[in-house]
Every structure is written in structure tokens, then in C-alpha cells.
Write an enzyme that holds these catalytic residues in place. Structure first.
Site, short mmCIF file in Angstrom:
data_model
loop_
_atom_site.label_atom_id
_atom_site.label_comp_id
_atom_site.label_asym_id
_atom_site.label_seq_id
_atom_site.Cartn_x
_atom_site.Cartn_y
_atom_site.Cartn_z
N THR A 76 -1.71 5.60 2.13
CA THR A 76 -2.92 4.79 2.04
C THR A 76 -3.02 3.92 3.29
O THR A 76 -2.02 3.34 3.72
CB THR A 76 -2.90 3.91 0.79
OG1 THR A 76 -2.85 4.75 -0.38
CG2 THR A 76 -4.16 3.04 0.70
N LEU B 263 0.87 -1.17 0.00
CA LEU B 263 0.00 0.00 0.00
C LEU B 263 0.91 1.22 0.00
O LEU B 263 1.99 1.20 0.60
CB LEU B 263 -0.89 0.03 1.25
CG LEU B 263 -1.96 -1.07 1.38
CD1 LEU B 263 -2.70 -0.92 2.71
CD2 LEU B 263 -2.95 -1.02 0.22
N ASP B 264 0.49 2.29 -0.66
CA ASP B 264 1.27 3.51 -0.66
C ASP B 264 1.43 4.04 0.76
O ASP B 264 0.62 3.74 1.65
CB ASP B 264 0.60 4.57 -1.53
CG ASP B 264 0.55 4.18 -3.00
OD1 ASP B 264 1.35 3.32 -3.40
OD2 ASP B 264 -0.30 4.72 -3.73
N LYS B 265 2.44 4.87 0.95
CA LYS B 265 2.74 5.40 2.28
C LYS B 265 1.51 6.00 2.97
O LYS B 265 1.26 5.74 4.15
CB LYS B 265 3.84 6.47 2.15
CG LYS B 265 4.17 7.18 3.46
CD LYS B 265 5.20 8.28 3.25
CE LYS B 265 5.48 9.04 4.54
NZ LYS B 265 6.45 10.14 4.36
N ARG C 199 -5.17 5.56 -7.72
CA ARG C 199 -4.90 6.99 -7.83
C ARG C 199 -4.77 7.41 -9.30
O ARG C 199 -5.33 8.43 -9.73
CB ARG C 199 -3.64 7.33 -7.06
CG ARG C 199 -3.74 6.99 -5.57
CD ARG C 199 -2.38 7.00 -4.88
NE ARG C 199 -1.78 8.32 -4.90
CZ ARG C 199 -0.52 8.57 -4.56
NH1 ARG C 199 0.27 7.57 -4.17
NH2 ARG C 199 -0.05 9.79 -4.60
#
Length: 327
Positions: free
Chosen positions: A142, A138-140, A237
């Protein structure tokens, strides 16, 4: 720290003429083809007592194969005591509710303080696993659910399940713009041609499919539920920005504050101060990599997203209440 793995098997009639690495993949499906090839090249597999280091070696029925491999601990990264919100854990997997701000894997500019460092502390045996058992990211900024493997076997099966799209991952998001209906985005994603830290919809990218449905509409925003078929970097995104509905707070992909006309100071402030993409991995469903049991987890939407949704809802209700059509 090292881990010793030993397996033995006998070549079957139907495997006559097959390559050595192909036979190993069939006999020992708990391990990835790349890992098995590494073990062959390292001289950790033998046929009838003789070490074989050629993956293309042909085999014959009745040959006895012995795998005697040593998995070296990954010592490049430091184990660090970082609190984890563990939703579920057994001998083979962990499910974690990742907070905003936690980077998943060390990289340029972020050598430690990541989920990987936390996993090495919580489960030291993870040092013997690729990426400490991490199978997806997961992105930082998110938040939400991630599954992590605790054994080589579990990691191999989870990676295969992801590739076969047999793991369900659902997200909740708040986007700019009022969406009239759900749908899907089927567009390839790759590195942006000029902005190297960005991803983009490009013809040369990898296939990516995102399903979405509208959960709630506001005056100038929408709350969505989304499901991934693939797992490309920044996929949701990029896809939402591509259809001109970027995520609230996602400045990297155009999600700057867009308050509705006449919005309250409270809503204006909340949108302006929301410094991350409004994206949360809300549901995870998979078959357990060892037992085969179907398992499902849900993580509550974090308070910052709940607050934004409540303010947008209040804004829409107040405008509706103040609107008095002519008789």
C-alpha cells in the site's frame, strides 16, 4: 544513546486518595500510562525524595513528585540509509509518502530494510522512541501518507488522537465490480481462523468501520474514496472483500484479474501484471500534537494506479462509443 527526562509537580487537593499511577497520568499527560508505569516500577519516580515503586500507592495533597527517567535507545534494529519521500517535517513530526514494497516494521522474514530502519538513520533520536516513532502502519504494497512522531510527547498525543478517531485518513482504491452507491462497512476484524497470515470478518474480532464512496464507475470495476474510523490490520482489503468487491491486484483477498468482456490486450496485460493491491493513502489530516494547528496533506495517486484507471476509463468510453441503439 539515552535520553534523560526530568519533571517535577505537587499533588493537588482534588487528587487526594488517587493512585500514584493515576496521578502521574494526570500530571504528565505527554506520556502514556504504560510508559509512566514502567518508570514507576523501575524506581525512576519519587515522592518527597523517596523512591516509590508501587503504582497503587496512595497520595496526599502537597506531596512533591519528581520524575527522573532515562529512556534507553532501542538498539535491536540497525539504522540504514534508505531514501524517504518526506512530505513534511518539523521538530515533532514527519509525514512520509510511502512507496509500494517498503515494509513499515521489521518482522519475521524481514529483519531490516524497513521504514523503521530508515527512520533510525534519518533521525537517530528515534532510537529512544517506541517503534522509532511509528504510530500507524500501511501494508507493504500500500502506498501513501503516514505520520511519524519524533518525540515521546508527540507520539503519545498522536496515539491518543488515533484512538479518539481525531486523525482523518482517506484512501483511493480500485476494486472489482461495479458499485452502485457509497456506504459503510461496520464489521469486526480479527485473525482468520485457519489462515494465520490473513485477517477476516469474525465475531470475536475488534470493531472496524470503513466508509466508502464511488468516485468513478467502469465496465467491471469501480474507483473508490475511503475513510477509516479504525485502523485494523488489512482493514480496507478485508472489508472490501467481505462485500464482494476485493481490491484489484489483492490476490490474498480474492482480487484476481477480472477483465471486462472484449477488453483490449493493453488492459488485459495491465490487469494481469498489477501485482499489488490498488490502494493508496491519499489524504492525511490532523491537529499538530504540540501546536494544535490543523494540518492537511495529500499525496498524488501513484502512476501504476493512474495507468490502470486510465485504461479502464478508455475501455468504458470505447464500448459506449461503439454501442448504437436501434432507432
Amino acid at each position: 544513546m539515552t535520553q534523560q527526562i526530568t519533571h517535577e509537580a505537587v499533588i493537588d487537593e482534588h487528587q487526594i486518595g488517587m493512585r500514584f499511577d493515576q496521578v502521574l497520568a494526570e500530571l504528565f499527560p505527554d506520556y502514556s500510562r504504560s510508559r509512566l508505569k514502567e518508570w514507576i516500577l523501575a524506581g525512576q519516580v519519587s515522592i518527597d525524595g523517596a523512591v516509590v515503586t508501587k503504582p497503587r500507592e496512595k497520595v496526599l495533597p502537597g506531596m512533591h513528585i519528581k520524575l527522573d527517567a532515562t529512556v534507553e535507545a532501542e538498539e535491536r534494529f540497525e539504522a540504514q540509509h534508505i531514501e524517504l519521500d518526506i512530505v513534511y517535517e518539523d521538530d515533532d513530526i514527519m509525514v512520509i509518502n510511502k512507496p509500494a514494497g517498503l515494509v513499515v516494521h521489521p518482522g519475521a522474514g524481514k529483519p531490516d530494510g524497513t521504514l523503521l530502519n530508515a527512520l533510525l538513520h534519518h533521525h537517530p533520536q528515534a532510537a529512544g522512541l517506541a517503534r522509532a516513532g511509528i504510530v500507524h502502519r500501511l501494508d507493504k504494497e500500500t502506498t501513501g501518507l503516514m505520520v511519524v512522531a519524533k518525540s515521546i510527547t508527540a507520539q503519545t498525543h498522536l496515539v491518543s488522537a488515533l484512538q479518539a478517531r481525531n486523525i482523518t485518513r482517506e484512501y483511493e482504491a480500485i476494486v472489482n465490480g461495479v458499485m452502485t452507491a457509497g456506504g459503510l462497512v461496520d464489521e469486526k476484524i480479527g485473525r482468520h481462523p485457519t489462515k494465520r497470515t490473513h485477517m477476516a470478518v469474525v465475531h470475536s474480532g475488534k470493531p472496524a468501520v470503513t466508509h466508502y464512496r464511488v468516485a468513478e464507475r467502469f465496465r467491471l470495476h469501480s474507483r473508490l474514496r475511503l475513510r477509516l474510523e479504525s485502523g485494523r490490520t488489512h482493514q480496507i482489503r478485508v472489508h472490501m472483500a467481505h462485500i464482494r468487491h476485493p481490491l484489484v491486484g489483492d490476490l490474498q483477498y480474492g482480487g484476481r484479474p477480472r477483465p471486462p468482456q472484449g477488453a483490449s490486450d493493453e488492459l488485459l496485460s495491465a490487469l494481469r501484471d498489477f501485482k499489488r493491491q490498488a490502494l493508496h493513502a491519499v489524504k492525511l489530516e490532523l491537529h499538530h500534537p504540540i501546536t494544535g494547528e490543523l494540518m492537511s496533506w495529500q499525496a498524488p495517486v501513484p502512476s501504476d494506479m493512474v495507468n490502470i484507471a486510465e485504461l479502464l476509463r478508455k475501455d468504458a468510453q470505447e464500448v459506449k462509443h461503439d454501442f448504437n441503439p436501434k432507432a
